[in-house]
Design a protein around this motif. Structure first.
Motif, PDB file in Angstrom:
ATOM      1  N   ARG A   1      -4.362  -6.907  -0.489  1.00  0.00           N
ATOM      2  CA  ARG A   1      -4.675  -6.082   0.685  1.00  0.00           C
ATOM      3  C   ARG A   1      -6.108  -6.256   1.175  1.00  0.00           C
ATOM      4  O   ARG A   1      -6.359  -6.230   2.384  1.00  0.00           O
ATOM      5  N   PHE A   2      -7.045  -6.407   0.260  1.00  0.00           N
ATOM      6  CA  PHE A   2      -8.456  -6.464   0.640  1.00  0.00           C
ATOM      7  C   PHE A   2      -8.997  -7.866   0.365  1.00  0.00           C
ATOM      8  O   PHE A   2      -9.273  -8.225  -0.767  1.00  0.00           O
TER       9      PHE A   2
ATOM     10  N   ALA B   1      -4.434  -4.482  -4.492  1.00  0.00           N
ATOM     11  CA  ALA B   1      -5.824  -4.474  -4.017  1.00  0.00           C
ATOM     12  C   ALA B   1      -6.290  -5.880  -3.653  1.00  0.00           C
ATOM     13  O   ALA B   1      -6.934  -6.081  -2.628  1.00  0.00           O
TER      14      ALA B   1
ATOM     15  N   GLY C   1     -10.104   2.383   1.455  1.00  0.00           N
ATOM     16  CA  GLY C   1      -9.178   1.790   0.501  1.00  0.00           C
ATOM     17  C   GLY C   1      -9.838   1.129  -0.693  1.00  0.00           C
ATOM     18  O   GLY C   1      -9.396   1.297  -1.824  1.00  0.00           O
ATOM     19  N   ILE C   2     -10.912   0.390  -0.460  1.00  0.00           N
ATOM     20  CA  ILE C   2     -11.547  -0.324  -1.569  1.00  0.00           C
ATOM     21  C   ILE C   2     -12.184   0.647  -2.547  1.00  0.00           C
ATOM     22  O   ILE C   2     -11.974   0.561  -3.759  1.00  0.00           O
TER      23      ILE C   2
ATOM     24  N   ALA D   1       0.835  -1.200   0.000  1.00  0.00           N
ATOM     25  CA  ALA D   1       0.000   0.000   0.000  1.00  0.00           C
ATOM     26  C   ALA D   1       0.871   1.252   0.000  1.00  0.00           C
ATOM     27  O   ALA D   1       0.574   2.231  -0.688  1.00  0.00           O
TER      28      ALA D   1
ATOM     29  N   PHE E   1      -6.439   6.009  -0.236  1.00  0.00           N
ATOM     30  CA  PHE E   1      -6.089   4.609  -0.502  1.00  0.00           C
ATOM     31  C   PHE E   1      -5.391   3.990   0.704  1.00  0.00           C
ATOM     32  O   PHE E   1      -5.571   2.812   0.982  1.00  0.00           O
TER      33      PHE E   1
ATOM     34  N   MET F   1      -1.449  -1.888  -8.942  1.00  0.00           N
ATOM     35  CA  MET F   1      -2.593  -1.561  -8.087  1.00  0.00           C
ATOM     36  C   MET F   1      -3.556  -2.740  -7.958  1.00  0.00           C
ATOM     37  O   MET F   1      -4.086  -3.002  -6.881  1.00  0.00           O
ATOM     38  N   ARG F   2      -3.802  -3.435  -9.062  1.00  0.00           N
ATOM     39  CA  ARG F   2      -4.702  -4.593  -9.019  1.00  0.00           C
ATOM     40  C   ARG F   2      -4.151  -5.668  -8.089  1.00  0.00           C
ATOM     41  O   ARG F   2      -4.878  -6.241  -7.287  1.00  0.00           O
TER      42      ARG F   2
ATOM     43  N   THR G   1      -9.585   2.431  -4.407  1.00  0.00           N
ATOM     44  CA  THR G   1      -8.954   1.583  -5.419  1.00  0.00           C
ATOM     45  C   THR G   1      -9.706   1.740  -6.737  1.00  0.00           C
ATOM     46  O   THR G   1      -9.098   1.873  -7.796  1.00  0.00           O
TER      47      THR G   1
ATOM     48  N   LEU H   1     -12.080  -8.471  -1.898  1.00  0.00           N
ATOM     49  CA  LEU H   1     -11.875  -8.499  -3.345  1.00  0.00           C
ATOM     50  C   LEU H   1     -11.370  -9.861  -3.797  1.00  0.00           C
ATOM     51  O   LEU H   1     -11.800 -10.384  -4.817  1.00  0.00           O
TER      52      LEU H   1
END
Length: 124
Positions: free
Chosen positions: A111-112, A108, A69-70, A14, A63, A104-105, A73, A115
């Motif tokens: 991190r999440f 994401a 954050g989501i 991040a 972010f 970034m993908r 994103t 997702l």
């Protein structure tokens, strides 16, 4: 892998994305002659260039916060899609924005967990 290790990886990734966008925003706020000429080359006034810097800075900060954050994103993905489109329409290489969007993908999804579950699940 321990929870502590996962947290370190998540925050490091991040931070990398945040750094990329904060650095880009700063280059728009404190534009040198090369950046100004690049902006003019794609039809942007310096005021518009600074507005884009503001969007990048705010997006990068949002972010970094897990609660926003989501959604951020998605905002940054759309922003990078616009960057790719701008580069394409002006005959510039799309390699840099495409690489940033790919990073970034990956960040994401790592991190999440929501997702990751949505992407990898077979349920409709």
């Amino acid at each position: 892998m321990t929870t502590k290790t996962k947290n370190i990886i998540n925050w490091s990734l991040a931070g990398l994305v945040g750094f990329i966008f904060i650095d880009s925003a700063m280059s728009k706020f404190f534009a040198n002659e090369e950046n100004i000429q690049m902006a003019k080359g794609i039809g942007l006034r310096i005021e518009t260039f600074k507005i884009l810097g503001t969007v990048e800075l705010i997006s990068a900060l949002l972010f970094l916060f897990p609660r926003t954050g989501i959604i951020d994103t998605l905002l940054l993905m759309a922003y990078m899609g616009g960057a790719i489109a701008t580069h394409l329409t002006h005959g510039q290489s799309v390699m840099t924005p495409a690489i940033i969007k790919s990073i970034m993908r990956i960040v994401a999804v790592i991190r999440f967990s929501e997702l990751k579950h949505r992407i990898l699940s077979n349920n409709n």
